[in-house]
Write a protein that holds these residues in place. Structure first.
Motif, short mmCIF file in Angstrom:
data_model
loop_
_atom_site.label_atom_id
_atom_site.label_comp_id
_atom_site.label_asym_id
_atom_site.label_seq_id
_atom_site.Cartn_x
_atom_site.Cartn_y
_atom_site.Cartn_z
N GLU A 80 0.82 -1.21 0.00
CA GLU A 80 0.00 0.00 0.00
C GLU A 80 0.86 1.26 0.00
N THR A 81 2.01 1.20 0.66
CA THR A 81 2.93 2.33 0.64
C THR A 81 3.44 2.57 -0.78
N LEU A 82 3.84 1.50 -1.46
CA LEU A 82 4.30 1.62 -2.84
C LEU A 82 3.18 2.10 -3.76
N ARG A 83 1.98 1.58 -3.57
CA ARG A 83 0.83 1.98 -4.39
C ARG A 83 0.55 3.48 -4.23
N LEU A 95 3.52 9.66 5.14
CA LEU A 95 2.69 9.75 6.34
C LEU A 95 2.24 8.36 6.79
N TYR A 96 1.80 7.55 5.84
CA TYR A 96 1.34 6.19 6.15
C TYR A 96 2.47 5.36 6.76
N THR A 97 3.65 5.47 6.20
CA THR A 97 4.79 4.72 6.72
C THR A 97 5.13 5.16 8.14
N ALA A 98 5.25 6.45 8.34
CA ALA A 98 5.60 6.96 9.67
C ALA A 98 4.50 6.66 10.69
#
Length: 120
Positions: A80-83, A95-98
């Motif tokens: 999802e981060t790559l997408r 933001l999602y990763t952090a």
């Protein structure tokens, strides 16, 4: 025997992950992957609590490895981060990763503290 316990826990955790993810994402209806975020944070909270308790190895195999292992999903988090990044939402990907990392670690610590407080 341990493999059977892990499989039983996973048999509950995987459908629970799927159903929770779909329900949360349907309610939010945003680009941000709230479903995966929710199951990962919940799994970290549960696993944090489990690790703070004096559980026998078979209980940890069932609940920790099986249930929490299937409930949480690092691969979907990465996908999802790559997408998000590929779809042009790079700030949201960051933001999602952090947020995912902080929420996971925070939830694990919270679960551990709560379990110790309850267990005395």
């Amino acid at each position: 025997m341990t493999v059977v316990l892990v499989a039983l826990g996973a048999a509950v955790g995987a459908p629970l992950r799927y159903l929770t993810d779909r329900a949360v994402q349907a309610r939010c209806g945003t680009l941000f992957p709230w479903g995966t975020f929710t199951v990962n944070a919940a799994g970290c909270l549960i696993l944090g609590a489990l690790t703070a308790l004096p559980l026998p190895p078979h209980a940890m195999a069932l609940l920790g490895t099986g249930l929490c292992g299937a409930l949480t999903t690092y691969s979907t988090f990465a996908y999802e981060t790559l997408r998000l990044s590929r779809d042009g939402a790079r700030p949201l990907a960051v933001l999602y990763t952090a947020a995912g990392l902080l929420a996971g670690i925070g939830a694990a610590v919270t679960g551990s503290v709560l379990a110790r407080a309850v267990a005395g």
